[in-house]
Write a protein that holds these residues in place. Structure first.
Motif, PDB file in Angstrom:
ATOM      1  N   SER A  63      53.680  79.812 -35.779  1.00 57.43           N
ATOM      2  CA  SER A  63      52.751  80.673 -36.524  1.00 57.43           C
ATOM      3  C   SER A  63      52.493  80.123 -37.919  1.00 57.43           C
ATOM      4  N   ALA A  64      53.495  79.528 -38.542  1.00 56.92           N
ATOM      5  CA  ALA A  64      53.326  78.929 -39.866  1.00 56.92           C
ATOM      6  C   ALA A  64      52.489  77.658 -39.766  1.00 56.92           C
ATOM      7  N   LEU A  65      52.704  76.861 -38.718  1.00 56.05           N
ATOM      8  CA  LEU A  65      51.897  75.660 -38.535  1.00 56.05           C
ATOM      9  C   LEU A  65      50.424  76.014 -38.365  1.00 56.05           C
ATOM     10  N   ILE A  66      50.155  77.048 -37.604  1.00 58.94           N
ATOM     11  CA  ILE A  66      48.768  77.486 -37.400  1.00 58.94           C
ATOM     12  C   ILE A  66      48.171  77.949 -38.725  1.00 58.94           C
ATOM     13  N   ALA A  67      48.917  78.738 -39.482  1.00 62.44           N
ATOM     14  CA  ALA A  67      48.427  79.217 -40.772  1.00 62.44           C
ATOM     15  C   ALA A  67      48.162  78.059 -41.734  1.00 62.44           C
ATOM     16  N   LEU A  68      49.032  77.068 -41.744  1.00 60.54           N
ATOM     17  CA  LEU A  68      48.826  75.903 -42.605  1.00 60.54           C
ATOM     18  C   LEU A  68      47.603  75.101 -42.171  1.00 60.54           C
ATOM     19  N   ALA A  69      47.426  74.938 -40.867  1.00 54.64           N
ATOM     20  CA  ALA A  69      46.265  74.204 -40.369  1.00 54.64           C
ATOM     21  C   ALA A  69      44.967  74.902 -40.765  1.00 54.64           C
ATOM     22  N   VAL A  70      44.932  76.224 -40.643  1.00 54.54           N
ATOM     23  CA  VAL A  70      43.747  76.984 -41.041  1.00 54.54           C
ATOM     24  C   VAL A  70      43.530  76.854 -42.544  1.00 54.54           C
ATOM     25  N   PHE A  71      44.585  77.003 -43.317  1.00 54.33           N
ATOM     26  CA  PHE A  71      44.496  76.916 -44.775  1.00 54.33           C
ATOM     27  C   PHE A  71      43.958  75.559 -45.221  1.00 54.33           C
ATOM     28  N   TYR A  72      44.466  74.491 -44.636  1.00 51.42           N
ATOM     29  CA  TYR A  72      44.067  73.140 -45.024  1.00 51.42           C
ATOM     30  C   TYR A  72      42.802  72.665 -44.300  1.00 51.42           C
ATOM     31  N   GLY A  73      42.317  73.409 -43.321  1.00 47.36           N
ATOM     32  CA  GLY A  73      41.121  73.011 -42.588  1.00 47.36           C
ATOM     33  C   GLY A  73      41.361  71.781 -41.729  1.00 47.36           C
ATOM     34  N   THR A  74      42.495  71.751 -41.060  1.00 47.23           N
ATOM     35  CA  THR A  74      42.862  70.625 -40.208  1.00 47.23           C
ATOM     36  C   THR A  74      43.416  71.155 -38.893  1.00 47.23           C
ATOM     37  N   SER A  75      43.996  70.278 -38.103  1.00 44.57           N
ATOM     38  CA  SER A  75      44.582  70.708 -36.833  1.00 44.57           C
ATOM     39  C   SER A  75      46.105  70.690 -36.925  1.00 44.57           C
ATOM     40  N   VAL A  76      46.736  71.449 -36.060  1.00 45.70           N
ATOM     41  CA  VAL A  76      48.197  71.436 -35.965  1.00 45.70           C
ATOM     42  C   VAL A  76      48.663  70.039 -35.559  1.00 45.70           C
ATOM     43  N   ASP A  77      47.906  69.371 -34.703  1.00 42.80           N
ATOM     44  CA  ASP A  77      48.266  68.005 -34.310  1.00 42.80           C
ATOM     45  C   ASP A  77      48.339  67.085 -35.523  1.00 42.80           C
ATOM     46  N   TYR A  78      47.426  67.252 -36.457  1.00 37.37           N
ATOM     47  CA  TYR A  78      47.460  66.433 -37.673  1.00 37.37           C
ATOM     48  C   TYR A  78      48.717  66.739 -38.486  1.00 37.37           C
ATOM     49  N   LEU A  79      49.027  68.014 -38.649  1.00 34.98           N
ATOM     50  CA  LEU A  79      50.229  68.392 -39.392  1.00 34.98           C
ATOM     51  C   LEU A  79      51.485  67.832 -38.738  1.00 34.98           C
ATOM     52  N   LEU A  80      51.510  67.818 -37.424  1.00 36.63           N
ATOM     53  CA  LEU A  80      52.673  67.323 -36.683  1.00 36.63           C
ATOM     54  C   LEU A  80      52.745  65.804 -36.620  1.00 36.63           C
ATOM     55  N   LEU A 104      50.703  63.934 -34.805  1.00 37.97           N
ATOM     56  CA  LEU A 104      50.294  63.456 -33.485  1.00 37.97           C
ATOM     57  C   LEU A 104      48.962  62.733 -33.521  1.00 37.97           C
ATOM     58  N   THR A 105      48.214  62.921 -34.608  1.00 36.58           N
ATOM     59  CA  THR A 105      46.940  62.230 -34.813  1.00 36.58           C
ATOM     60  C   THR A 105      46.797  61.954 -36.301  1.00 36.58           C
ATOM     61  N   ASP A 106      46.023  60.946 -36.615  1.00 35.88           N
ATOM     62  CA  ASP A 106      45.708  60.659 -38.012  1.00 35.88           C
ATOM     63  C   ASP A 106      44.324  61.172 -38.376  1.00 35.88           C
ATOM     64  N   GLU A 107      43.678  61.845 -37.439  1.00 36.72           N
ATOM     65  CA  GLU A 107      42.363  62.442 -37.659  1.00 36.72           C
ATOM     66  C   GLU A 107      42.555  63.815 -38.286  1.00 36.72           C
ATOM     67  N   ALA A 108      42.190  63.942 -39.554  1.00 30.04           N
ATOM     68  CA  ALA A 108      42.425  65.191 -40.278  1.00 30.04           C
ATOM     69  C   ALA A 108      41.426  66.294 -39.936  1.00 30.04           C
ATOM     70  N   ALA A 109      40.265  65.918 -39.398  1.00 23.88           N
ATOM     71  CA  ALA A 109      39.261  66.919 -39.079  1.00 23.88           C
ATOM     72  C   ALA A 109      39.774  67.862 -37.998  1.00 23.88           C
ATOM     73  N   PRO A 110      39.485  69.159 -38.147  1.00 20.51           N
ATOM     74  CA  PRO A 110      39.951  70.101 -37.116  1.00 20.51           C
ATOM     75  C   PRO A 110      39.144  69.938 -35.830  1.00 20.51           C
ATOM     76  N   TYR A 111      39.704  70.441 -34.752  1.00 18.26           N
ATOM     77  CA  TYR A 111      39.017  70.404 -33.470  1.00 18.26           C
ATOM     78  C   TYR A 111      37.875  71.401 -33.463  1.00 18.26           C
ATOM     79  N   ARG A 112      36.849  71.084 -32.675  1.00 10.82           N
ATOM     80  CA  ARG A 112      35.742  72.033 -32.491  1.00 10.82           C
ATOM     81  C   ARG A 112      36.235  73.208 -31.666  1.00 10.82           C
ATOM     82  N   ARG A 113      35.687  74.351 -31.916  1.00 13.36           N
ATOM     83  CA  ARG A 113      36.043  75.555 -31.144  1.00 13.36           C
ATOM     84  C   ARG A 113      35.036  75.819 -30.078  1.00 13.36           C
TER      85      ARG A 113
END
Length: 71
Positions: free
Chosen positions: A43-60, A62-71
C-alpha cells in the motif's frame, strides 16, 4: 528499491517527515523503509508511485522507465 525511493525524495528536496505523513507512518518508520531495515508494504509502494507519478515497478527497480503505465 531502497536507494531509489531515497533518491526520488532527495531529488525533490523533501524531508523524510513529508513522506512519512503521506504514508501515515512515523518518520522513524519511513527512515527504516529507505535504509532497507523494514520492508515497504504494498500500500505504501502504491501511494509513493502515485505521489511521484511513476510505477511500482520503477520504485522496485524492475524497470528503468520512470513513466507510469497507461491505464
Amino acid at each position: 528499491m531502497y536507494q531509489r525511493i531515497r533518491d526520488m525524495r532527495e531529488d525533490r528536496d523533501l524531508p523524510q517527515r513529508a513522506l512519512a505523513e503521506l504514508l501515515h507512518v512515523s518518520q522513524a518508520t519511513y527512515s527504516r523503509y529507505e535504509s532497507g531495515g523494514l520492508d515497504v508494504p504494498s500500500s505504501a509502494l502504491i501511494a509513493l508511485a502515485v505521489f511521484y507519478g511513476t510505477s511500482v515497478d520503477y520504485l522496485l527497480g524492475l524497470t528503468d522507465e520512470a513513466a507510469p503505465y497507461r491505464r
